[in-house]
Design an enzyme around this catalytic site. Structure first.
Site, mmCIF file in Angstrom:
data_model
loop_
_atom_site.group_PDB
_atom_site.id
_atom_site.type_symbol
_atom_site.label_atom_id
_atom_site.label_comp_id
_atom_site.label_asym_id
_atom_site.label_seq_id
_atom_site.Cartn_x
_atom_site.Cartn_y
_atom_site.Cartn_z
ATOM 1 N N TYR A 1 -2.193 -0.592 10.716
ATOM 2 C CA TYR A 1 -2.139 -0.933 9.277
ATOM 3 C C TYR A 1 -0.769 -0.529 8.716
ATOM 4 C CZ TYR A 1 -3.630 -1.403 4.410
ATOM 5 O OH TYR A 1 -3.740 -1.790 3.088
ATOM 6 N N SER B 1 0.894 -1.169 0.000
ATOM 7 C CA SER B 1 0.000 0.000 0.000
ATOM 8 C C SER B 1 0.925 1.209 0.000
ATOM 9 C CB SER B 1 -0.826 -0.009 1.284
ATOM 10 O OG SER B 1 -1.466 1.236 1.488
#
Ligand code: NAP
Length: 273
Positions: free
Chosen positions: A148, A134
């Site tokens: 995350y 990501s």
């Protein structure tokens, strides 16, 4: 020429499903894995897609799915570690189980899959792991995303670190670093840390959840651009170790590379004042 085969985790929805269909249409064999194959109705319509049950946190299931995929196709050429989940919210408010699960799915999962594939890749003389990270794996873009961020930064470190031992074995590694895309399912499955209510975090929580709920679709990337980035690596069209997909991630990376970290952190924080 022998048909190539790709093994993908997390193909029940989103990027994993799109990638499975894309490679099936390219004429590859696809080992599409998911936690609940009994619910799948779309991928089952493709002759060259075979579905295998796989929760990436379950080592026994990893062993079975990888063994069965190799038995079915003979040789796997590319493995895409796509399965992932996101938890958001103040670290102080996270359930103990959520902290462990964030790591289990996004980091331990790829480790389980990579370790199980290494003997096969050594035996067949090479292969490729494409790890879906990501832009949150290379930048901190949103407050309350520490867990995350932790998981995707860890995936980045794992992938970079493995480079040195796998290069000699002709086993290649790639990282894809995208942001949200149109029709994004991921933000809807985010687990919010709400173990208790602490007023000090309420304002930031409201701002971040508002931002997530209101990302205008027209500013999000077409998910096909992410699939194309994966395909470029798998087919050898590109040999870029890291691919940032989308304008948001490219902008954040440019900022991060151009100013001192203190200035970067303050710039992101100021968006949520
Ligand atoms: N969309 C975004 O905003 C975004 C941005 C950057 C990076 N990413 C990354 O892109 C990847 C794909 O996400 P997406 O956008 O396609 O979202 P998604 O539609 O929510 O897909 C996530 C997939 O992972 C699967 N999964 C979750 N836990 C699993 C487990 N323990 N074992 C096996 N599969 C599991 C889900 O399956 P179930 O149906 O069984 O839950 C689902 O198929 C993820 O790694 C995510 O971190 C997403």
């Amino acid at each position: 020429m022998n048909k190539k085969t790709i093994f993908i985790t997390g193909t029940s929805s989103g990027l994993g499903k799109l990638t499975a269909i894309h490679f099936a249409k390219l004429g590859w064999n696809v080992a599409a894995t998911m936690r609940t194959p009994e619910k799948e109705t779309e991928l089952t319509t493709y002759d060259n897609i075979k579905i295998f049950k796989l929760d990436v946190t379950n080592v026994d299931q990893v062993n079975s799915a990888v063994n069965d995929a190799i038995a079915t196709f003979g040789k796997i050429d590319v493995v895409v570690n796509n399965a992932g989940m996101g938890s958001y919210g103040a670290l102080e408010l996270a359930e103990e189980s959520t902290i462990d699960w964030q790591f289990a799915v996004n980091v331990r999962g790829p480790i389980n899959v990579i370790r199980k594939f290494l003997p096969h890749f050594r035996a067949v003389g090479g292969g490729m792991f494409i790890n879906i990270s990501s832009f949150m794996g290379v930048t901190t873009a949103v407050p309350l995303g520490s867990l995350y961020n932790m998981s995707k930064f860890a995936l980045e470190g794992l992938t970079e670190g493995l480079y040195y031992e796998l290069k000699q074995l002709n086993i290649e590694l790639r990282l894809i670093e995208q942001g949200g895309s149109k029709g994004n399912n991921f933000v809807h499955s985010v687990i919010w840390n709400k173990n208790e209510n602490i007023d000090a975090y309420n304002d930031l929580e409201n701002k971040v959840s508002h931002m997530m709920a209101n990302s205008p679709e027209d500013q999000l990337d077409d998910p096909q651009t992410i699939v194309d980035a994966i395909a470029a690596q798998a087919t050898g069209e590109s040999n870029q170790f890291r691919t940032i997909v989308g304008e948001a991630g490219k902008g954040l990376m440019a900022l991060r590379n151009s100013v001192p970290i203190e200035q970067y952190l303050e710039t992101i924080a100021s968006n949520y004042k």
